[in-house]
Motif scaffolding. Sequence first.
Motif, PDB file in Angstrom:
ATOM      1  N   VAL A   1       0.839  -1.186   0.000  1.00 24.91           N
ATOM      2  CA  VAL A   1       0.000   0.000   0.000  1.00 24.91           C
ATOM      3  C   VAL A   1       0.878   1.242   0.000  1.00 24.91           C
ATOM      4  N   GLN A   2       0.509   2.197  -0.816  1.00 26.39           N
ATOM      5  CA  GLN A   2       1.234   3.466  -0.862  1.00 26.39           C
ATOM      6  C   GLN A   2       0.248   4.614  -0.886  1.00 26.39           C
ATOM      7  N   LEU A   3       0.682   5.729  -0.298  1.00 26.85           N
ATOM      8  CA  LEU A   3      -0.055   6.992  -0.381  1.00 26.85           C
ATOM      9  C   LEU A   3       0.840   7.988  -1.101  1.00 26.85           C
ATOM     10  N   VAL A   4       0.273   8.656  -2.085  1.00 24.95           N
ATOM     11  CA  VAL A   4       1.046   9.636  -2.840  1.00 24.95           C
ATOM     12  C   VAL A   4       0.271  10.948  -2.875  1.00 24.95           C
ATOM     13  N   GLU A   5       0.929  12.002  -2.384  1.00 19.20           N
ATOM     14  CA  GLU A   5       0.316  13.325  -2.405  1.00 19.20           C
ATOM     15  C   GLU A   5       0.729  14.090  -3.653  1.00 19.20           C
ATOM     16  N   SER A   6      -0.093  15.037  -4.040  1.00 19.45           N
ATOM     17  CA  SER A   6       0.228  15.927  -5.151  1.00 19.45           C
ATOM     18  C   SER A   6      -0.518  17.236  -4.948  1.00 19.45           C
TER      19      SER A   6
ATOM     20  N   CYS B   1      -4.513  13.133  -2.517  1.00 21.70           N
ATOM     21  CA  CYS B   1      -3.829  11.966  -1.961  1.00 21.70           C
ATOM     22  C   CYS B   1      -4.434  10.732  -2.599  1.00 21.70           C
ATOM     23  N   ALA B   2      -3.601   9.912  -3.193  1.00 21.40           N
ATOM     24  CA  ALA B   2      -4.080   8.700  -3.836  1.00 21.40           C
ATOM     25  C   ALA B   2      -3.490   7.483  -3.143  1.00 21.40           C
TER      26      ALA B   2
ATOM     27  N   ASN C   1     -10.300   5.766  -3.997  1.00 17.44           N
ATOM     28  CA  ASN C   1      -9.330   5.708  -2.891  1.00 17.44           C
ATOM     29  C   ASN C   1      -8.486   6.980  -2.837  1.00 17.44           C
ATOM     30  N   THR C   2      -9.166   8.103  -2.948  1.00 10.15           N
ATOM     31  CA  THR C   2      -8.474   9.388  -2.927  1.00 10.15           C
ATOM     32  C   THR C   2      -9.062  10.306  -1.853  1.00 10.15           C
TER      33      THR C   2
ATOM     34  N   CYS D   1      -0.385  13.166   3.826  1.00  3.97           N
ATOM     35  CA  CYS D   1      -1.623  12.395   3.827  1.00  3.97           C
ATOM     36  C   CYS D   1      -1.460  11.203   4.759  1.00  3.97           C
ATOM     37  N   TYR D   2      -2.519  10.893   5.464  1.00  2.00           N
ATOM     38  CA  TYR D   2      -2.555   9.761   6.403  1.00  2.00           C
ATOM     39  C   TYR D   2      -3.822   8.960   6.112  1.00  2.00           C
ATOM     40  N   ALA D   3      -3.714   7.656   6.211  1.00  2.40           N
ATOM     41  CA  ALA D   3      -4.905   6.836   6.011  1.00  2.40           C
ATOM     42  C   ALA D   3      -4.831   5.560   6.834  1.00  2.40           C
ATOM     43  N   ASP D   4      -5.967   5.155   7.318  1.00  4.97           N
ATOM     44  CA  ASP D   4      -6.140   3.898   8.066  1.00  4.97           C
ATOM     45  C   ASP D   4      -6.762   2.920   7.073  1.00  4.97           C
ATOM     46  N   ILE D   5      -5.987   1.920   6.664  1.00  5.95           N
ATOM     47  CA  ILE D   5      -6.359   1.111   5.510  1.00  5.95           C
ATOM     48  C   ILE D   5      -6.426  -0.362   5.840  1.00  5.95           C
TER      49      ILE D   5
END
Length: 119
Positions: free
Chosen positions: A2-7, A22-23, A76-77, A95-99
Amino acid sequence: QVQLVESGGGLVQPGGSLRLSCAASGRIFGIYDMAWYRQGSGKQRELVATITGGGSPSYVDSVKGRFTISRDNTQNTAHLQMNSLKAEDTAVYYCYADIWSIVGRSTYWGKGTLVTVAA
């Protein structure tokens, strides 16, 4: 994995606007809370805004009325619309996410995107 990528970060003048995205990618089954944090130079990382899986937002007082957090569960954004930006909003935004993914439930962070508010 799993990855989070901000832009969406960049340089903007005071009073201007930016929209951060955030994707999340990987073998994801579901995402609980998503959030945006920021860390200014020489400062601790602080929570800016959170949005639950059901779409309920909350904000730190300093951004209420100026920032709007949203999410698209089909993509998922998450997004952070930032208006009326001030110099004190300058920071790296994370970006932070609980996945819940194929490896179980865990929390993830993106690498950050720099927002600079300056004339």
